[in-house]
Design a protein around this motif. Structure first.
Motif, PDB file in Angstrom:
ATOM      1  N   HIS A 257       0.818  -1.214   0.000  1.00 51.97           N
ATOM      2  CA  HIS A 257       0.000   0.000   0.000  1.00 51.97           C
ATOM      3  C   HIS A 257       0.853   1.267   0.000  1.00 51.97           C
ATOM      4  CE1 HIS A 257      -3.674  -2.341   0.295  1.00 51.97           C
ATOM      5  NE2 HIS A 257      -2.943  -3.157   1.044  1.00 51.97           N
ATOM      6  N   CYS A 267      -7.731   1.704  -4.389  1.00 50.77           N
ATOM      7  CA  CYS A 267      -7.252   0.476  -3.751  1.00 50.77           C
ATOM      8  C   CYS A 267      -8.271   0.018  -2.711  1.00 50.77           C
ATOM      9  CB  CYS A 267      -5.903   0.754  -3.087  1.00 50.77           C
ATOM     10  SG  CYS A 267      -5.189  -0.670  -2.259  1.00 50.77           S
ATOM     11  N   CYS A 269      -7.724  -0.442   0.225  1.00 52.10           N
ATOM     12  CA  CYS A 269      -7.459   0.265   1.482  1.00 52.10           C
ATOM     13  C   CYS A 269      -8.083   1.657   1.489  1.00 52.10           C
ATOM     14  CB  CYS A 269      -5.957   0.379   1.735  1.00 52.10           C
ATOM     15  SG  CYS A 269      -5.134   1.619   0.715  1.00 52.10           S
ATOM     16  N   CYS A 274      -2.030   2.686  -4.879  1.00 56.99           N
ATOM     17  CA  CYS A 274      -1.099   1.867  -4.092  1.00 56.99           C
ATOM     18  C   CYS A 274      -0.374   0.908  -5.046  1.00 56.99           C
ATOM     19  CB  CYS A 274      -1.852   1.037  -3.061  1.00 56.99           C
ATOM     20  SG  CYS A 274      -2.626   2.016  -1.780  1.00 56.99           S
TER      21      CYS A 274
HETATM   22 ZN   LIG Z   1      -3.896   0.408  -0.725  1.00 51.07          ZN
END
Ligand SMILES: [Zn+2]
Length: 415
Positions: A257, A267, A269, A274
Protein backbone atom coordinates in the motif's frame (compact mmCIF):
# COMPACT_ATOMS: atom_id res chain seq x y z
CA UNK A 1 33.65 -6.91 26.05
CA UNK A 2 30.01 -7.12 25.09
CA UNK A 3 28.30 -10.18 26.45
CA UNK A 4 27.46 -12.10 23.30
CA UNK A 5 24.71 -14.09 24.92
CA UNK A 6 22.51 -11.05 25.43
CA UNK A 7 20.69 -11.27 22.13
CA UNK A 8 19.53 -14.87 22.32
CA UNK A 9 16.44 -16.25 24.07
CA UNK A 10 16.96 -16.94 27.76
CA UNK A 11 15.58 -20.43 27.52
CA UNK A 12 15.38 -23.24 25.06
CA UNK A 13 11.74 -23.63 24.17
CA UNK A 14 10.70 -26.82 25.97
CA UNK A 15 8.50 -27.98 23.07
CA UNK A 16 11.15 -30.54 22.19
CA UNK A 17 10.92 -33.40 24.69
CA UNK A 18 12.81 -36.62 24.71
CA UNK A 19 11.90 -37.73 28.17
CA UNK A 20 15.07 -36.26 29.59
CA UNK A 21 15.72 -33.45 31.95
CA UNK A 22 16.18 -30.48 29.68
CA UNK A 23 17.21 -28.16 32.47
CA UNK A 24 20.72 -28.11 31.06
CA UNK A 25 19.36 -27.08 27.67
CA UNK A 26 17.52 -24.13 29.09
CA UNK A 27 20.38 -21.78 29.06
CA UNK A 28 21.24 -18.90 26.86
CA UNK A 29 24.66 -20.42 26.09
CA UNK A 30 22.99 -23.58 24.84
CA UNK A 31 20.71 -21.56 22.58
CA UNK A 32 23.71 -19.58 21.36
CA UNK A 33 25.71 -22.73 20.55
CA UNK A 34 22.77 -24.38 18.80
CA UNK A 35 22.05 -21.25 16.72
CA UNK A 36 25.70 -21.01 15.75
CA UNK A 37 25.81 -24.68 14.74
CA UNK A 38 22.72 -24.10 12.60
CA UNK A 39 24.29 -21.19 10.81
CA UNK A 40 27.70 -22.76 10.24
CA UNK A 41 27.18 -26.50 9.99
CA UNK A 42 29.14 -28.65 9.64
CA UNK A 43 31.46 -26.96 12.06
CA UNK A 44 34.03 -27.70 14.75
CA UNK A 45 34.07 -27.10 18.50
CA UNK A 46 37.03 -24.76 18.14
CA UNK A 47 35.21 -22.64 15.57
CA UNK A 48 32.10 -22.50 17.78
CA UNK A 49 34.21 -21.37 20.73
CA UNK A 50 35.76 -18.62 18.63
CA UNK A 51 32.44 -17.54 17.16
CA UNK A 52 30.48 -17.54 20.46
CA UNK A 53 33.21 -16.26 22.76
CA UNK A 54 32.72 -19.29 25.04
CA UNK A 55 35.57 -21.48 26.32
CA UNK A 56 36.24 -24.63 24.30
CA UNK A 57 35.54 -26.71 27.43
CA UNK A 58 32.09 -25.07 27.78
CA UNK A 59 31.31 -25.63 24.12
CA UNK A 60 32.37 -29.28 24.43
CA UNK A 61 30.12 -29.78 27.47
CA UNK A 62 27.13 -28.08 25.80
CA UNK A 63 27.57 -30.15 22.64
CA UNK A 64 27.67 -33.33 24.70
CA UNK A 65 24.23 -32.41 26.06
CA UNK A 66 22.92 -31.56 22.57
CA UNK A 67 24.18 -34.91 21.27
CA UNK A 68 22.57 -36.75 24.22
CA UNK A 69 19.28 -35.08 23.29
CA UNK A 70 19.65 -36.06 19.62
CA UNK A 71 19.67 -32.44 18.48
CA UNK A 72 23.24 -32.56 17.16
CA UNK A 73 25.31 -35.33 15.54
CA UNK A 74 28.95 -35.88 14.63
CA UNK A 75 29.62 -35.11 10.95
CA UNK A 76 33.05 -36.55 10.15
CA UNK A 77 36.38 -34.79 10.27
CA UNK A 78 37.35 -31.35 9.02
CA UNK A 79 40.64 -30.00 7.70
CA UNK A 80 43.49 -29.58 10.11
CA UNK A 81 44.96 -26.14 10.48
CA UNK A 82 48.19 -27.50 11.90
CA UNK A 83 47.10 -29.54 14.93
CA UNK A 84 44.75 -32.49 15.21
CA UNK A 85 42.01 -32.83 12.56
CA UNK A 86 38.86 -31.41 14.19
CA UNK A 87 35.71 -33.50 14.57
CA UNK A 88 32.77 -31.76 12.93
CA UNK A 89 29.21 -31.51 14.18
CA UNK A 90 25.88 -30.59 12.58
CA UNK A 91 22.20 -30.49 13.55
CA UNK A 92 20.71 -33.99 13.60
CA UNK A 93 18.58 -34.32 10.44
CA UNK A 94 16.78 -37.30 11.98
CA UNK A 95 15.49 -35.51 15.08
CA UNK A 96 12.06 -35.31 13.45
CA UNK A 97 10.24 -33.58 10.60
CA UNK A 98 8.25 -30.40 10.03
CA UNK A 99 5.15 -30.24 7.83
CA UNK A 100 4.99 -26.96 5.91
CA UNK A 101 2.13 -25.29 4.08
CA UNK A 102 2.40 -22.40 1.62
CA UNK A 103 -0.71 -20.29 0.94
CA UNK A 104 1.17 -17.60 -0.97
CA UNK A 105 1.27 -19.13 -4.42
CA UNK A 106 -1.54 -19.75 -6.89
CA UNK A 107 -1.64 -23.43 -5.85
CA UNK A 108 -1.66 -24.83 -2.34
CA UNK A 109 1.83 -26.17 -1.70
CA UNK A 110 2.93 -28.49 1.07
CA UNK A 111 6.27 -29.98 2.06
CA UNK A 112 8.01 -32.23 4.55
CA UNK A 113 11.41 -31.11 5.85
CA UNK A 114 13.79 -32.92 8.16
CA UNK A 115 15.16 -31.44 11.36
CA UNK A 116 18.08 -29.87 9.46
CA UNK A 117 15.53 -28.28 7.13
CA UNK A 118 16.36 -30.45 4.14
CA UNK A 119 13.44 -31.06 1.81
CA UNK A 120 12.11 -34.62 1.86
CA UNK A 121 8.96 -34.19 -0.16
CA UNK A 122 6.90 -31.40 -1.77
CA UNK A 123 3.51 -31.49 -3.44
CA UNK A 124 0.99 -28.99 -4.75
CA UNK A 125 -2.69 -28.95 -5.64
CA UNK A 126 -4.70 -26.12 -7.20
CA UNK A 127 -6.91 -24.18 -4.81
CA UNK A 128 -10.44 -25.45 -5.35
CA UNK A 129 -12.12 -22.57 -3.55
CA UNK A 130 -11.13 -19.74 -1.25
CA UNK A 131 -12.46 -18.51 2.09
CA UNK A 132 -12.00 -20.08 5.52
CA UNK A 133 -14.18 -23.21 5.12
CA UNK A 134 -12.81 -24.52 1.81
CA UNK A 135 -9.25 -23.55 2.70
CA UNK A 136 -9.38 -25.35 6.04
CA UNK A 137 -10.57 -28.52 4.29
CA UNK A 138 -7.79 -28.29 1.72
CA UNK A 139 -5.11 -27.65 4.33
CA UNK A 140 -6.31 -30.66 6.35
CA UNK A 141 -6.18 -32.92 3.29
CA UNK A 142 -2.75 -31.59 2.32
CA UNK A 143 -1.38 -32.25 5.83
CA UNK A 144 -2.91 -35.73 5.89
CA UNK A 145 -1.39 -36.44 2.49
CA UNK A 146 2.03 -35.15 3.56
CA UNK A 147 1.98 -37.42 6.57
CA UNK A 148 1.05 -40.50 4.58
CA UNK A 149 3.12 -39.97 1.42
CA UNK A 150 6.29 -38.46 2.70
CA UNK A 151 8.09 -41.67 3.56
CA UNK A 152 8.75 -40.37 7.04
CA UNK A 153 9.20 -43.91 8.34
CA UNK A 154 7.64 -43.21 11.68
CA UNK A 155 9.62 -40.04 12.29
CA UNK A 156 8.43 -37.71 14.99
CA UNK A 157 6.53 -34.67 13.68
CA UNK A 158 8.00 -31.66 15.42
CA UNK A 159 5.51 -29.08 14.23
CA UNK A 160 3.48 -27.48 11.46
CA UNK A 161 4.49 -24.24 9.72
CA UNK A 162 2.24 -22.14 7.51
CA UNK A 163 3.32 -19.31 5.21
CA UNK A 164 0.46 -16.99 4.35
CA UNK A 165 -0.02 -13.69 2.52
CA UNK A 166 -1.81 -10.79 4.15
CA UNK A 167 -1.62 -9.26 7.60
CA UNK A 168 -1.20 -11.73 10.43
CA UNK A 169 -1.03 -11.81 14.20
CA UNK A 170 1.92 -14.21 14.40
CA UNK A 171 1.78 -14.44 18.20
CA UNK A 172 -1.74 -15.87 18.17
CA UNK A 173 -1.53 -17.42 14.72
CA UNK A 174 -4.47 -15.50 13.29
CA UNK A 175 -4.69 -14.36 9.68
CA UNK A 176 -6.19 -10.92 10.29
CA UNK A 177 -6.68 -10.06 6.63
CA UNK A 178 -5.73 -11.83 3.41
CA UNK A 179 -7.84 -10.35 0.61
CA UNK A 180 -6.53 -12.67 -2.08
CA UNK A 181 -7.56 -15.73 -0.08
CA UNK A 182 -10.87 -14.19 1.07
CA UNK A 183 -9.82 -14.50 4.70
CA UNK A 184 -10.34 -12.24 7.68
CA UNK A 185 -9.78 -13.02 11.37
CA UNK A 186 -9.03 -16.63 10.50
CA UNK A 187 -7.66 -18.44 13.60
CA UNK A 188 -5.58 -20.95 11.65
CA UNK A 189 -3.17 -21.81 14.47
CA UNK A 190 -6.02 -22.76 16.83
CA UNK A 191 -7.74 -24.76 14.08
CA UNK A 192 -4.59 -26.78 13.32
CA UNK A 193 -3.61 -27.24 16.97
CA UNK A 194 -7.03 -28.63 17.80
CA UNK A 195 -6.87 -31.22 15.03
CA UNK A 196 -3.19 -32.21 15.10
CA UNK A 197 -2.06 -31.51 18.70
CA UNK A 198 1.29 -30.21 17.45
CA UNK A 199 3.11 -26.88 17.74
CA UNK A 200 1.85 -24.64 14.91
CA UNK A 201 3.70 -21.63 13.55
CA UNK A 202 1.88 -19.14 11.27
CA UNK A 203 4.11 -16.60 9.49
CA UNK A 204 3.86 -13.95 6.79
CA UNK A 205 5.04 -15.11 3.37
CA UNK A 206 7.39 -12.15 2.93
CA UNK A 207 9.13 -12.82 6.24
CA UNK A 208 9.64 -16.54 5.65
CA UNK A 209 10.93 -15.88 2.13
CA UNK A 210 13.37 -13.29 3.49
CA UNK A 211 14.74 -15.68 6.10
CA UNK A 212 15.02 -18.50 3.55
CA UNK A 213 16.98 -16.26 1.16
CA UNK A 214 19.21 -15.16 4.04
CA UNK A 215 20.02 -18.72 5.14
CA UNK A 216 20.08 -20.54 1.81
CA UNK A 217 19.59 -18.16 -1.11
CA UNK A 218 20.48 -14.83 -2.67
CA UNK A 219 20.80 -12.85 0.58
CA UNK A 220 23.47 -14.87 2.38
CA UNK A 221 25.95 -12.00 2.24
CA UNK A 222 23.50 -9.24 3.19
CA UNK A 223 23.26 -7.95 6.78
CA UNK A 224 20.22 -5.88 5.86
CA UNK A 225 17.95 -6.23 2.86
CA UNK A 226 14.36 -6.14 1.66
CA UNK A 227 12.74 -9.21 0.12
CA UNK A 228 10.25 -7.84 -2.40
CA UNK A 229 7.40 -10.22 -3.13
CA UNK A 230 5.56 -9.62 -6.41
CA UNK A 231 2.67 -11.98 -6.82
CA UNK A 232 -1.12 -11.65 -6.49
CA UNK A 233 -0.18 -9.28 -3.70
CA UNK A 234 2.94 -7.21 -3.12
CA UNK A 235 4.87 -7.07 0.13
CA UNK A 236 8.25 -6.55 1.78
CA UNK A 237 10.07 -8.90 4.11
CA UNK A 238 12.60 -6.76 5.95
CA UNK A 239 15.81 -8.19 7.41
CA UNK A 240 17.77 -5.76 9.59
CA UNK A 241 21.00 -6.28 11.48
CA UNK A 242 20.76 -10.02 11.85
CA UNK A 243 17.04 -10.43 12.35
CA UNK A 244 13.63 -10.07 10.73
CA UNK A 245 12.00 -6.73 11.32
CA UNK A 246 8.75 -7.36 13.21
CA UNK A 247 7.10 -3.96 13.24
CA UNK A 248 4.50 -2.49 15.56
CA UNK A 249 2.24 -5.22 17.01
CA UNK A 250 4.23 -7.81 15.09
CA UNK A 251 3.06 -6.46 11.72
CA UNK A 252 6.13 -5.66 9.61
CA UNK A 253 4.29 -3.18 7.40
CA UNK A 254 1.84 -3.20 4.52
CA UNK A 255 4.21 -2.34 1.73
CA UNK A 256 1.75 -3.21 -1.02
CA UNK A 257 0.00 0.00 0.00
CA UNK A 258 2.91 2.34 -0.63
CA UNK A 259 1.37 5.00 -2.88
CA UNK A 260 3.16 5.30 -6.22
CA UNK A 261 0.49 7.10 -8.27
CA UNK A 262 -1.75 9.64 -6.53
CA UNK A 263 -4.15 9.55 -9.47
CA UNK A 264 -4.06 5.78 -9.85
CA UNK A 265 -6.84 3.23 -9.43
CA UNK A 266 -8.74 3.04 -6.12
CA UNK A 267 -7.25 0.48 -3.75
CA UNK A 268 -9.07 -1.81 -1.33
CA UNK A 269 -7.46 0.27 1.48
CA UNK A 270 -9.34 3.38 0.32
CA UNK A 271 -6.40 5.21 -1.24
CA UNK A 272 -5.51 5.65 -4.88
CA UNK A 273 -2.50 4.26 -6.70
CA UNK A 274 -1.10 1.87 -4.09
CA UNK A 275 1.64 -0.42 -5.42
CA UNK A 276 -0.77 -3.35 -5.41
CA UNK A 277 -3.24 -1.57 -7.68
CA UNK A 278 -0.66 -1.01 -10.41
CA UNK A 279 1.99 -3.73 -10.13
CA UNK A 280 0.51 -6.97 -8.83
CA UNK A 281 -0.42 -9.85 -11.09
CA UNK A 282 -4.14 -8.98 -11.44
CA UNK A 283 -3.22 -5.37 -12.34
CA UNK A 284 -0.77 -6.48 -15.04
CA UNK A 285 -3.22 -9.01 -16.46
CA UNK A 286 -6.10 -6.54 -16.57
CA UNK A 287 -3.92 -3.95 -18.30
CA UNK A 288 -2.93 -6.56 -20.87
CA UNK A 289 -6.56 -7.54 -21.42
CA UNK A 290 -7.44 -3.93 -22.09
CA UNK A 291 -4.80 -3.85 -24.80
CA UNK A 292 -6.11 -7.08 -26.27
CA UNK A 293 -9.70 -5.84 -26.23
CA UNK A 294 -8.69 -2.94 -28.38
CA UNK A 295 -6.91 -5.47 -30.57
CA UNK A 296 -3.78 -3.38 -30.55
CA UNK A 297 -1.18 -6.07 -30.41
CA UNK A 298 -0.97 -8.86 -33.00
CA UNK A 299 2.04 -10.51 -31.34
CA UNK A 300 0.29 -10.85 -27.97
CA UNK A 301 -2.85 -12.07 -29.82
CA UNK A 302 -0.82 -14.76 -31.49
CA UNK A 303 0.92 -15.87 -28.27
CA UNK A 304 -2.42 -16.45 -26.52
CA UNK A 305 -3.91 -18.03 -29.65
CA UNK A 306 -6.85 -15.62 -29.55
CA UNK A 307 -7.99 -16.77 -26.09
CA UNK A 308 -7.70 -13.75 -23.79
CA UNK A 309 -9.31 -15.75 -20.95
CA UNK A 310 -6.14 -17.84 -20.69
CA UNK A 311 -3.82 -14.83 -20.60
CA UNK A 312 -0.94 -15.30 -18.12
CA UNK A 313 2.18 -13.39 -17.20
CA UNK A 314 4.22 -15.97 -19.09
CA UNK A 315 2.28 -15.05 -22.26
CA UNK A 316 3.22 -11.41 -21.71
CA UNK A 317 6.87 -12.39 -21.26
CA UNK A 318 6.84 -14.52 -24.43
CA UNK A 319 5.20 -11.70 -26.40
CA UNK A 320 7.79 -9.19 -25.15
CA UNK A 321 10.60 -11.58 -26.13
CA UNK A 322 8.98 -11.95 -29.56
CA UNK A 323 9.13 -8.19 -30.06
CA UNK A 324 5.73 -6.99 -28.79
CA UNK A 325 6.10 -3.33 -27.84
CA UNK A 326 2.88 -3.44 -25.84
CA UNK A 327 3.99 -6.40 -23.76
CA UNK A 328 7.38 -4.77 -23.19
CA UNK A 329 5.69 -1.54 -22.16
CA UNK A 330 3.54 -3.43 -19.63
CA UNK A 331 6.64 -4.98 -18.11
CA UNK A 332 8.45 -1.63 -18.07
CA UNK A 333 5.54 0.23 -16.45
CA UNK A 334 5.30 -2.40 -13.73
CA UNK A 335 9.05 -2.23 -13.20
CA UNK A 336 8.88 1.57 -13.00
CA UNK A 337 6.31 1.50 -10.16
CA UNK A 338 8.29 -1.07 -8.21
CA UNK A 339 11.60 0.74 -8.70
CA UNK A 340 9.98 3.98 -7.53
CA UNK A 341 8.85 2.30 -4.28
CA UNK A 342 12.22 0.56 -3.86
CA UNK A 343 14.16 3.79 -4.29
CA UNK A 344 12.03 5.57 -1.69
CA UNK A 345 12.35 2.66 0.72
CA UNK A 346 16.10 2.61 0.20
CA UNK A 347 16.58 6.29 1.00
CA UNK A 348 14.23 6.12 3.99
CA UNK A 349 15.83 3.08 5.58
CA UNK A 350 19.41 3.14 4.36
CA UNK A 351 18.99 -0.28 2.75
CA UNK A 352 20.91 -0.97 -0.45
CA UNK A 353 20.07 -4.60 -1.15
CA UNK A 354 16.82 -6.05 -2.46
CA UNK A 355 15.91 -9.64 -3.31
CA UNK A 356 12.98 -9.90 -5.69
CA UNK A 357 10.76 -12.99 -5.69
CA UNK A 358 7.18 -14.22 -5.91
CA UNK A 359 5.34 -15.89 -8.76
CA UNK A 360 4.85 -12.74 -10.83
CA UNK A 361 8.51 -11.78 -10.75
CA UNK A 362 9.50 -15.35 -11.64
CA UNK A 363 7.02 -15.45 -14.55
CA UNK A 364 8.12 -12.07 -15.92
CA UNK A 365 11.73 -13.24 -15.81
CA UNK A 366 14.99 -11.45 -16.72
CA UNK A 367 13.38 -8.72 -18.87
CA UNK A 368 11.46 -7.58 -15.79
CA UNK A 369 14.52 -7.64 -13.55
CA UNK A 370 16.56 -5.68 -16.10
CA UNK A 371 13.77 -3.08 -16.39
CA UNK A 372 13.70 -2.66 -12.61
CA UNK A 373 17.47 -2.16 -12.59
CA UNK A 374 17.19 0.38 -15.37
CA UNK A 375 14.55 2.43 -13.51
CA UNK A 376 16.53 2.17 -10.28
CA UNK A 377 19.53 3.67 -12.06
CA UNK A 378 17.27 6.44 -13.34
CA UNK A 379 15.82 7.22 -9.89
CA UNK A 380 18.97 6.86 -7.88
CA UNK A 381 20.67 9.99 -9.30
CA UNK A 382 23.28 10.76 -6.60
CA UNK A 383 22.04 8.12 -4.12
CA UNK A 384 24.23 5.13 -3.34
CA UNK A 385 23.59 2.36 -5.87
CA UNK A 386 20.77 -0.07 -5.15
CA UNK A 387 21.54 -3.72 -5.72
CA UNK A 388 18.63 -5.95 -6.76
CA UNK A 389 19.03 -9.70 -7.20
CA UNK A 390 16.48 -12.38 -8.11
CA UNK A 391 15.30 -15.05 -5.67
CA UNK A 392 17.57 -18.08 -5.69
CA UNK A 393 15.00 -20.40 -4.12
CA UNK A 394 11.98 -19.49 -6.25
CA UNK A 395 8.72 -21.00 -5.04
CA UNK A 396 10.56 -23.08 -2.43
CA UNK A 397 11.48 -20.02 -0.38
CA UNK A 398 8.09 -20.05 1.36
CA UNK A 399 8.03 -23.72 2.37
CA UNK A 400 11.71 -23.81 3.31
CA UNK A 401 11.52 -20.51 5.18
CA UNK A 402 8.49 -21.38 7.28
CA UNK A 403 9.94 -24.80 8.00
CA UNK A 404 13.14 -23.13 9.23
CA UNK A 405 11.20 -20.73 11.46
CA UNK A 406 9.16 -23.62 12.86
CA UNK A 407 12.32 -25.58 13.69
CA UNK A 408 13.77 -22.48 15.31
CA UNK A 409 10.64 -22.12 17.40
CA UNK A 410 10.57 -25.80 18.39
CA UNK A 411 14.25 -25.80 19.35
CA UNK A 412 14.17 -22.28 20.78
CA UNK A 413 17.01 -21.01 18.61
CA UNK A 414 17.41 -17.51 17.27
CA UNK A 415 18.06 -16.48 13.70
ZN1 LIG B 1 -3.90 0.41 -0.72
Amino acid sequence: MKNKTQNVPLSINPTYKKGQDLAGLRSSNMALVLSTIWQNAPTSRAYLAKKTGLAVSSVTRLIRQLVENDLVVEAGKGKSSGGRTPKLIMPNPNAGVVLSIDLSSSSLRGGVFNAFNQEIFVEQIPFTDLGSGPLTDQIFSMLDSLQSQSGMQGQKILGIGVSTPGVIDAKNGVVLEAYNLHLSNYPLQAILEEKYHLPVNIQTDTSVAAIAEKYYGSAQDFDRFVYLLVSNGIGFGIYLNGQLYEGENGIPGRSGHIIVDRNGPVCICGNRGCLETVANRPAIISNAKRILKNNRDPILQEVIDGDSGSLSLQHITHAAEAGSNFAMELIRTTADHLAFAMRNTSVAMGIQNFVIGGEASIDLGPLFLESIREYLRYYQKFDPAINVVPTQLGYDSFLKGVSLMTLQQVFGISN
